[in-house]
Design an enzyme around this catalytic site. Structure first.
Site, PDB file in Angstrom:
ATOM      1  N   CYS A   1       0.523  -1.341  -0.018  1.00  0.00           N
ATOM      2  CA  CYS A   1       0.122  -0.007   0.095  1.00  0.00           C
ATOM      3  C   CYS A   1       0.626   1.160  -0.058  1.00  0.00           C
ATOM      4  CB  CYS A   1      -1.138   0.036   1.494  1.00  0.00           C
ATOM      5  SG  CYS A   1      -2.218  -1.302   1.237  1.00  0.00           S
ATOM      6  N   ILE A   2       1.352   1.522   1.075  1.00  0.00           N
ATOM      7  CA  ILE A   2       2.084   2.870   1.190  1.00  0.00           C
ATOM      8  C   ILE A   2       3.114   3.244   0.311  1.00  0.00           C
ATOM      9  CG2 ILE A   2       3.116   4.353   2.979  1.00  0.00           C
ATOM     10  CD1 ILE A   2       0.282   3.656   3.920  1.00  0.00           C
TER      11      ILE A   2
END
Ligand SMILES: NC(=O)c1ccc[n+]([C@@H]2O[C@H](COP(=O)([O-])OP(=O)(O)OC[C@H]3O[C@@H](n4cnc5c(N)ncnc54)[C@H](O)[C@@H]3O)[C@@H](O)[C@H]2O)c1
Length: 442
Positions: A281-282
């Site tokens: 994600c990040i």
């Protein structure tokens, strides 16, 4: 009856069946996001078709076995046994389902452009079986406009029209693997449809399995919400990582600074430095946003800058490893370096994009002998590393020059690591409060 009244009637019927939980749901993509979601739908009473292209995963589920650490097999097994979860690689079930929820990966290409191929392939499977009266929801993280620009035209190529014949929404997934307090059912769920009816329907569906639904005015807003959340994290982590580099040069302990700043009861939220970003994600999602912004001639400078700082962190770890070895008159070449942790964060089994892999690769390229321990990651095939985990006791008993704490798993015996390693580099502040000449920090 005009088109609008007909659509309202279809939606009202679907809402009734969502509320009575007599509707069926197809979850497409059964990973960290899709499997917990399927379990929630099935537990709430919905007949849930779990669809995935990975035969191994489908076979495991059919035996009642979970492969996601946050989902217990004890929860999956009875749901499979009673037919509430029906795992399959046969996408025919899409035609039977009332709601189709797409949870497939959204990685980046090597050029850092969005790779929507998984979404496109899943949507083509849906389009081939789309029928009147279905709700389609995309949950995969993606750039604003995907639902309207990528899904809607493909689904409408069937001759059916969104908002009239079928309904279409985006609902970002916020699951945080390894988080014992927050999980699918108690994390508020944002939903945004391509029109009002689609939003209402998606809200009615998720209202059955989550405590709080947050409707927004459009699918674009819902897509942007997720990217704001993850960009917020990436940028703040970039800020503290830069602060860590600065503090190192200034001879200040960055962790002590953050802990003290975090005592401020308002206006400050602690983020912590580390060996770099990881997970699915990040490190990835903000680039979906910057890519879309670029299409509109907008340069997102915060995202690029944070990405630059965060991507540098594994190199800084290698620099600190060099400093640690140097203090004992050793070089990286020929040193035996053991990494504690391969997962990208504590107590999860996910090693995708893990900075520990970058650190191990760079140290090996510089001639170190690399080994690692990780109770959750038995094997690392990536980047030509191809190494298998060894037990911490074995590593600490063998010849060892430097131990690097790359992931702060709670099961590691940090006392033993400090006592039995000639040099330790702690990239996670796992050794909070330990002050010894052979312990180095980021
Ligand atoms: N992992 C997280 O913590 C998290 C949190 C929030 C949002 N997300 C987002 O959710 C989405 C899914 O992420 P994930 O972590 O669950 O991924 P994952 O890799 O764990 O699972 C994805 C699953 O989809 C399957 N799949 C791939 N192509 C398919 C297709 N065409 N049809 C059916 N199945 C297919 C894969 O085999 C895999 O089992 C991504 O967009 C991700 O960014 C992830």
């Amino acid at each position: 009856m005009n088109e609008t009244t007909a659509a309202v009637d279809v939606a009202a019927d679907l809402t009734r069946r969502f509320e009575a939980r007599t509707a069926s749901v197809a979850v497409v993509g059964l990973g960290y996001v899709g499997l917990p979601l399927a379990v929630e739908f099935a537990s709430a009473g919905f007949t849930t078709y779990g669809l995935d292209v990975d035969d191994g995963r489908v076979q495991a589920l059919a035996r009642g076995e979970s492969y996601i650490s946050d989902v217990l097999s004890a929860r999956v097994q009875p749901l499979v046994a009673c037919g509430k979860i029906r795992p399959s690689t046969d996408f025919g079930a899409i035609g039977l389902a009332d709601s189709i929820n797409i949870c497939v990966p959204t990685p980046l290409r090597k050029t850092k452009d969005p790779d929507l191929s998984y979404i496109v392939s899943a949507v083509e499977q849906v389009a081939a079986r789309l029928r009147r009266g279905q709700l389609v929801v995309l949950e995969s993280t993606t750039y604003p406009g995907t639902t309207e620009e990528v899904l809607q035209p493909r689904l409408e190529s069937t001759g059916l029209r969104a908002g009239r014949d079928f309904f279409l929404a985006f609902s970002p997934e916020r699951v945080d693997p390894g988080n014992a307090d927050w999980h699918t059912a108690n994390i508020p769920k944002v939903v945004g449809g391509i029109d009002h009816l689609s939003t209402q329907l998606a809200a009615a569906l998720y209202g059955q399995i989550v405590e709080r639904v947050v409707p927004v005015s459009s699918s674009r807003v819902a897509e942007m919400v997720k990217l704001l959340e993850n960009t917020f994290r990436a940028v703040n982590i970039g800020l503290v990582n830069e602060l860590a580099l600065m503090c190192h040069d200034l001879g200040v302990n960055v962790w002590e600074v953050i802990d003290a700043a975090a005592t401020k009861p308002f206006g400050f939220m602690p983020f912590y430095p580390g060996p770099g970003l990881g997970g699915h994600c990040i490190p990835i999602d903000p680039f979906y946003l910057s890519w879309k912004a670029r299409q509109n001639g907008f340069e997102s400078r915060f995202i690029e800058l944070a990405g630059h700082v965060n991507a540098h962190m594994p190199r800084f770890v290698v620099q600190r490893a060099t400093d640690a070895l140097n203090s004992a008159a050793k070089a990286i070449r020929g040193s035996r370096i053991h990494l504690f942790g391969m997962a990208y964060k504590a107590d999860v089994s996910d090693a995708r994009e893990s900075p520990a892999i970058d650190v191990a690769t760079m140290l090996r390229q510089r001639g170190a002998e690399i080994s690692y321990s990780d109770p959750y990651v038995p094997h690392v095939p990536d980047h030509g590393l191809d190494i298998r985990a060894v037990a911490p006791d074995v590593a600490l008993a063998g010849p060892l020059d430097l131990a690097i704490i790359t992931t702060d798993h709670s099961s590691f015996d940090y006392g033993a690591i400090v006592a039995r390693s000639p040099l330790v580099l702690d990239t996670r502040n796992a050794l909070r409060g330990v002050d010894a000449p052979h312990v180095f920090r980021l």
